[in-house]
Scaffold this motif. Structure first.
Motif, PDB file in Angstrom:
ATOM      1  N   GLN A 109       0.841  -1.194   0.000  1.00  0.00           N
ATOM      2  CA  GLN A 109       0.000   0.000   0.000  1.00  0.00           C
ATOM      3  C   GLN A 109       0.879   1.248   0.000  1.00  0.00           C
ATOM      4  N   ALA A 110       0.362   2.340  -0.508  1.00  0.00           N
ATOM      5  CA  ALA A 110       1.148   3.570  -0.612  1.00  0.00           C
ATOM      6  C   ALA A 110       1.668   4.044   0.739  1.00  0.00           C
ATOM      7  N   TRP A 149       3.521   7.460  -5.284  1.00  0.00           N
ATOM      8  CA  TRP A 149       3.384   8.323  -6.447  1.00  0.00           C
ATOM      9  C   TRP A 149       2.724   7.502  -7.550  1.00  0.00           C
ATOM     10  N   LYS A 150       2.310   8.164  -8.613  1.00  0.00           N
ATOM     11  CA  LYS A 150       1.535   7.498  -9.664  1.00  0.00           C
ATOM     12  C   LYS A 150       2.372   6.418 -10.339  1.00  0.00           C
ATOM     13  N   GLN A 151       1.761   5.318 -10.587  1.00  0.00           N
ATOM     14  CA  GLN A 151       0.477   4.849 -10.070  1.00  0.00           C
ATOM     15  C   GLN A 151       0.641   4.454  -8.600  1.00  0.00           C
ATOM     16  N   HIS A 155       1.058  11.807  -1.862  1.00  0.00           N
ATOM     17  CA  HIS A 155      -0.306  11.846  -2.396  1.00  0.00           C
ATOM     18  C   HIS A 155      -1.334  12.346  -1.388  1.00  0.00           C
ATOM     19  N   THR A 156      -0.954  12.473  -0.113  1.00  0.00           N
ATOM     20  CA  THR A 156      -1.895  12.958   0.892  1.00  0.00           C
ATOM     21  C   THR A 156      -1.143  13.513   2.089  1.00  0.00           C
TER      22      THR A 156
END
Length: 322
Positions: free
Chosen positions: A185-186, A194-196, A234-235
């Motif tokens: 998980q990220a 980061w993407k993806q 991302h957050t």
């Protein structure tokens, strides 16, 4: 003459270790003073001192406390990739900042090697130096020319050999990036943020070397690293998971608190991850902020043996098929 390893006892004294996360130039004359005030027995650096920041590495090399270090991807920023070589700010025909860093740290650099601390009855074994992380073999020319390593399999063999040669039965693994197997998980310790989004961006060779070392009967109480910053890309709602424990009791600590020196209303504060070992086991991990007076201003308990975590990950196993 090599100092003999101490004989462990049931009531052996505790060992306090300071893990220094990705520095990124945030190191000054107050850091050694803070470490002395904290009373640590050993200092571990996970790399990314800066973009081939020779002056920072030189300052670290003057540390009078016992220490070991790994190098990160930024420590070969202008050397390991075509982009870096193209944008190199110095004359490569006259200077080699990567080699200067290696020379400054000398035996304290444990990448593909080990450093034993007899009074502490432990050996620190380094993972792949200058790691960018992830499941793909990157910077092939750099690793071939600098270390004679051409793929993950040879890299695993180098790390495992260092662990096998270490005279202590207690091994701490130190890398810039952590091993594969800590989650995909990220927000996981080595998760791709980061993407993806998502995916295990740990080092397969470090994972396999840890698994190999376990088969020899040696203890692995701690694996520590950085690279994947606590502040996620991302957050901002949550931070990265900084620590996890496997079924064998090994603690995996991501120490990449960046920036590690911050300005507060009370003045500058600097970050250290403080790990306590007792009888070859991790008993406590604190994420600490130290103030200008070199005292702990605040801390967060990441792990306590007295209150084991509710979530335990499977013990890492090798996957040579990757």
């Amino acid at each position: 003459m090599t100092e003999p390893l101490s004989t462990p006892t049931a009531n052996s004294p505790s060992i306090k270790i300071a893990v220094i996360g990705d520095i990124h130039d945030a190191w000054d004359e107050e850091d050694p003073k803070a470490l002395a005030q904290l009373g640590v027995d050993l200092v571990l650096f996970v790399g990314d001192f800066g973009n081939e920041a020779v002056e920072v590495v030189e300052a670290v090399s003057n540390l009078e406390l016992p220490y070991a270090a790994s190098f990160g991807n930024h420590d070969a920023w202008y050397t390991a990739t075509p982009w870096g070589t193209k944008n190199c700010p110095y004359d490569r025909s006259k200077e080699d900042w990567v080699q200067q860093q290696l020379d400054l740290l000398a035996d304290a650099h444990v990448g593909y090697s080990q450093r034993t601390f007899p009074r502490l009855d432990l050996s620190v074994v380094g993972g792949r130096p200058f790691s960018w992380g992830g499941p793909d073999w990157r910077c092939a020319g750099f690793y071939r020319d600098r270390f004679g390593v051409k793929d993950f399999e040879e890299s695993t063999a180098q790390i495992a050999k260092a662990a096998a040669q270490a005279p202590s039965e207690t091994i701490i693994f130190l890398g810039h990036n952590g091993p594969s197997g800590l989650g995909d998980q990220a927000e996981d310790p080595c998760g791709k943020d980061w993407k993806q989004l998502g995916g295990d961006f740990g080092d397969p060779d470090l994972r396999d070397a840890i698994a190999t070392t376990r088969t020899t009967g040696k203890r692995v109480p701690l694996v520590t690293f950085g690279h994947m910053h606590h502040n996620l890309r991302h957050t901002k709602a949550v931070q990265r998971k900084r620590l996890c424990v496997d079924e064998a009791g090994t603690v995996y600590l991501n120490a990449a608190c960046v920036p590690r020196i911050i300005k507060t209303e009370q003045g500058l504060q600097r970050n250290f991850s403080l790990v306590t070992l007792q009888d070859h086991q991790v008993t406590d991990v604190q994420l600490a902020w130290v103030d200008a007076g070199h005292h702990i201003a605040s801390s967060e308990t990441l792990y306590s043996k007295a209150a084991p975590p509710t979530e335990v990950i499977p013990t890492l196993v090798s996957s040579p098929s990757e």
